[in-house]
Enzyme design. Sequence first.
Site, mmCIF file in Angstrom:
data_model
loop_
_atom_site.group_PDB
_atom_site.id
_atom_site.type_symbol
_atom_site.label_atom_id
_atom_site.label_comp_id
_atom_site.label_asym_id
_atom_site.label_seq_id
_atom_site.Cartn_x
_atom_site.Cartn_y
_atom_site.Cartn_z
ATOM 1 C CB SER A 133 -0.899 -0.030 1.240
ATOM 2 O OG SER A 133 -1.682 1.113 1.253
ATOM 3 N N GLY A 134 0.606 2.152 -0.944
ATOM 4 C CA GLY A 134 1.373 3.394 -1.034
ATOM 5 C C GLY A 134 2.597 3.286 -1.922
ATOM 6 C CB THR A 138 -3.620 3.664 -7.820
ATOM 7 O OG1 THR A 138 -4.083 2.540 -7.077
ATOM 8 C CG2 THR A 138 -4.785 4.365 -8.452
ATOM 9 C CG ASN A 183 -1.939 5.558 -0.595
ATOM 10 O OD1 ASN A 183 -1.921 6.779 -0.777
ATOM 11 N ND2 ASN A 183 -2.076 4.701 -1.585
ATOM 12 C CB SER A 186 -5.341 3.486 0.616
ATOM 13 O OG SER A 186 -5.096 2.120 0.561
ATOM 14 C CB SER A 187 -7.004 1.082 -4.390
ATOM 15 O OG SER A 187 -6.119 1.897 -5.094
ATOM 16 N N GLY A 415 -1.777 -4.719 -2.369
ATOM 17 C CA GLY A 415 -0.552 -5.464 -2.080
ATOM 18 C C GLY A 415 -0.648 -6.181 -0.748
ATOM 19 C CD GLU A 417 -3.886 -3.885 3.501
ATOM 20 O OE1 GLU A 417 -4.137 -3.052 2.635
ATOM 21 O OE2 GLU A 417 -4.777 -4.391 4.201
HETATM 22 P P1 ATP Z 1 -2.760 1.248 -2.294
HETATM 23 O O1 ATP Z 1 -2.434 -0.206 -2.299
HETATM 24 O O2 ATP Z 1 -2.957 1.790 -0.898
HETATM 25 O O3 ATP Z 1 -3.882 1.611 -3.192
HETATM 26 P P2 ATP Z 1 -0.910 2.281 -4.262
HETATM 27 O O4 ATP Z 1 0.227 1.354 -4.473
HETATM 28 O O5 ATP Z 1 -1.996 2.257 -5.254
HETATM 29 O O6 ATP Z 1 -1.453 2.040 -2.785
HETATM 30 P P3 ATP Z 1 -0.678 5.044 -5.011
HETATM 31 O O7 ATP Z 1 -1.992 5.530 -4.557
HETATM 32 O O8 ATP Z 1 -0.481 4.776 -6.448
HETATM 33 O O9 ATP Z 1 -0.304 3.749 -4.139
HETATM 34 O O10 ATP Z 1 0.473 6.049 -4.563
HETATM 35 C C1 ATP Z 1 0.474 6.677 -3.292
HETATM 36 C C2 ATP Z 1 0.920 8.112 -3.422
HETATM 37 O O11 ATP Z 1 2.298 8.153 -3.775
HETATM 38 C C3 ATP Z 1 0.220 8.914 -4.508
HETATM 39 O O12 ATP Z 1 -0.958 9.497 -4.034
HETATM 40 C C4 ATP Z 1 1.266 9.944 -4.873
HETATM 41 O O13 ATP Z 1 1.247 10.999 -3.944
HETATM 42 C C5 ATP Z 1 2.568 9.210 -4.676
HETATM 43 N N1 ATP Z 1 3.097 8.628 -5.944
HETATM 44 C C6 ATP Z 1 2.978 7.365 -6.386
HETATM 45 N N2 ATP Z 1 3.583 7.199 -7.578
HETATM 46 C C7 ATP Z 1 4.110 8.394 -7.914
HETATM 47 C C8 ATP Z 1 4.856 8.898 -9.038
HETATM 48 N N3 ATP Z 1 5.214 8.119 -10.060
HETATM 49 N N4 ATP Z 1 5.232 10.196 -9.020
HETATM 50 C C9 ATP Z 1 4.894 11.014 -7.989
HETATM 51 N N5 ATP Z 1 4.199 10.594 -6.902
HETATM 52 C C10 ATP Z 1 3.790 9.309 -6.853
HETATM 53 MG MG MG Z 2 -3.996 2.025 -5.148
#
Ligand code: ATP
Ligand code: MG
Length: 727
Positions: A133-134, A138, A183, A186-187, A415, A417
């Site tokens: 997560s984070g 996404t 996050n 977070s999705s 992912g 957790e």
């Molecule tokens: P989850 O499993 O909780 O959904 P995730 O893996 O989907 O987590 P994201 O929501 O994609 O995580 O990313 C978390 C945060 O990290 C985003 O809101 C953004 O602020 C930052 N982030 C992620 N990827 C990038 C990137 N390529 N460039 C800049 N910031 C990023």
């Molecule tokens: Mg996500």
Amino acid sequence: MPTSQKRNGRYVAEVTKYQEVGVRLVMEGALTARDRVGVQDFLLLENYTSEAAFIENLRRRFRENLIYTYIGSVLVSVNPYKELEIYSRQHMERYRGVNFYEISPHIFALADNSYRALRTERRDQCILISGESGAGKTEASKKILLYYTTTCPARENNASIRERLLQSNPVLEAFGNAKTLRNDNSSRFGKYMDIQFDFKGCPIGGHILNYLLEKSRVVHQNHGERNFHVFYQLLEGGEEDLLKRLGLERNPQQHHYLVKGCCPRVSSINDRNDWKTVNKALTIIGFNEAEVEKLFDIVGSVIHLGNTQFGEDEDGETHITTETQLRYLSKLLGVNGSELSQALTHRKITAKGEEMVSPLNLEQAILSRDALAKGVYRRTFTWLVAKINQSLAFKDDIYYSGKCSSVIGLLDIYGFEVFQINSFEQFCINYCNEKLQQLLIELTLKSEQEEYEAEGIAWEPVNYFDNKIICDLVEEKHKGIIAILDEECLRPGDASDITFLEKMEDTLGGHAHFVTHKLANGKTRKAVGREEFRLLHYAGEVNYSTNGFLDKNNNLLYRNLKEVMCQSENPIMSQCFNREEVIDQKRPETAATQFKFSLAKLMEILMSKEPSYMRCIKPNDGKQPGRFDEVLVRHQVKYLGLMESLRVRRAGFAYRRHYQAFLQRYKSLCPDTWPSWEGNLADGVATLVKHLSYTPEEYKLGRSKIFIRFPRTLFITEDALEARKPS
Ligand code: ATP
Ligand code: MG
């Protein structure tokens, strides 16, 4: 000009170029580019079995804002937690039609590679994005979608599909994402999205599958977390008239379901702007005004459900004490108020063919209210996905005859957790990750092996941990954890979370990956609580508290509540609750079994496609730019199995190319032979590599392709090509 200066000049020019477009550079001299920025492909690491070297390479690149690195064709990324100027239209153009090794690693390269494979080989592709997560899954999936919708040609009369594809994200995020401790966005659901292309490579449609929304969040949030974004967006951004119609106070603190986490506002989130974005997106996707109105009626009704309270009269009967809430619930859900009130405080059961109504006590009434809120929200989310799918569906008969389209699937799923306390939700999420790991193992090893076999190349298999044993532990018929859980859920009488634990101990005690507090010698294992079980996952050990497992798995909404809801005049609700479900006395499938089947289906879908992988890493727990927490990164490198992936790739051949493509690109390096060469392709390649002085261990010639063991070989050849270009 003295050589050193010339070199320095070239060095500066190339590093700038490298940072700009990321063209690889190996320099001799005091400070080489490699010293500074590491290697762009882990296959190039001298000490490729060393985890420390692996992490050092990630760190160096991260420091230089080079967040992407390959392991062969797998893309590894480290979340920069800051905006980088690497996703512009110009950047996209640079990656179009360019091979992996010719340009620095990038998510656009991965996207482009899949697209080209789809176009040239006509094979469906999928991109599997994983990480905790984070870590940036996404964001990555959104960038891939943006790449396709920006760079692929548009189909006449269907250009708006690009916009609709993009706009599905803000809507799904509003309803399916939330701020968690890990996050801010977070999705809380798993997502698989197919992007459909026609034979010319134009995006023509899409389809989304969603997995296991974390509906418990609707009624409860941990400290520092929020409910789903949409509630706050509505309260913060909704117009006065709308809030008045919904009967809602603007302040989230006034609402029971929104105060549990004590975190109504998040500095990185602008709920008011997001409200506008979501409304615009709903319109673009094709929701009409009435539908949007009904949708937000439901969101409002969930807030009212949270504010609904119960009391006991003198006879000990439970009743609703918040009349105003009941009135709004009746209006917004389109149901009869007194029927709803009766259904929230009573339970209808059929015993021996006779229907009986029994009153609920205060605690049970609260549970039934929460169950209704969760049920309404989850079903609305499913409806929303179906509605988006209608809008994304390509409505051309030719397509449906199945002749002209192919798809690229994007998987963005939760992912692995591990929390302080892990419950049913973490159990499902981690089970899902076991399945994905299993798929990864099968696909990488299988496809490697198949290719070597088809090309007649000898190959030494690499040892790896096969996590099938853990998948079986969870899902095996009759004796897996899900089967035992279902059995307890169906068993009348004294079944409880504790009897579930005892049954598991009886059946699974002694399993290499299952542990409880009981030790074989009759003593107690302190690290596992009395109401917990521990699974030794491929990614690490997790203790699960059995508390709530039966309830959450049961997924029960009392029948009389369903009866009321399926008479709803809110058209969305009446689609979400249908009569058959009420008439059908069969018990619905349990949550875990439903999830197991949907995962099995997902695996089938993914197996039928050619996969690419992206592995996302989170550099620190503080969402801070520039901070690289080595312990945290090492843990992820371990559980993502990156060292194993590297070993597998190194054991084989890093690159392979069809003879024709190889000759086409490099024949100019052998001008004495070409262009007059007239022999067959295989002989041509043999002649060329001899001319290039490849040593026998560097390559092998298969039936139709040349296999190159080390990327370095190809880089040197690429350099030679570069050097031939006029400066
Ligand atoms: P989850 O499993 O909780 O959904 P995730 O893996 O989907 O987590 P994201 O929501 O994609 O995580 O990313 C978390 C945060 O990290 C985003 O809101 C953004 O602020 C930052 N982030 C992620 N990827 C990038 C990137 N390529 N460039 C800049 N910031 C990023
Ligand atoms: Mg996500």
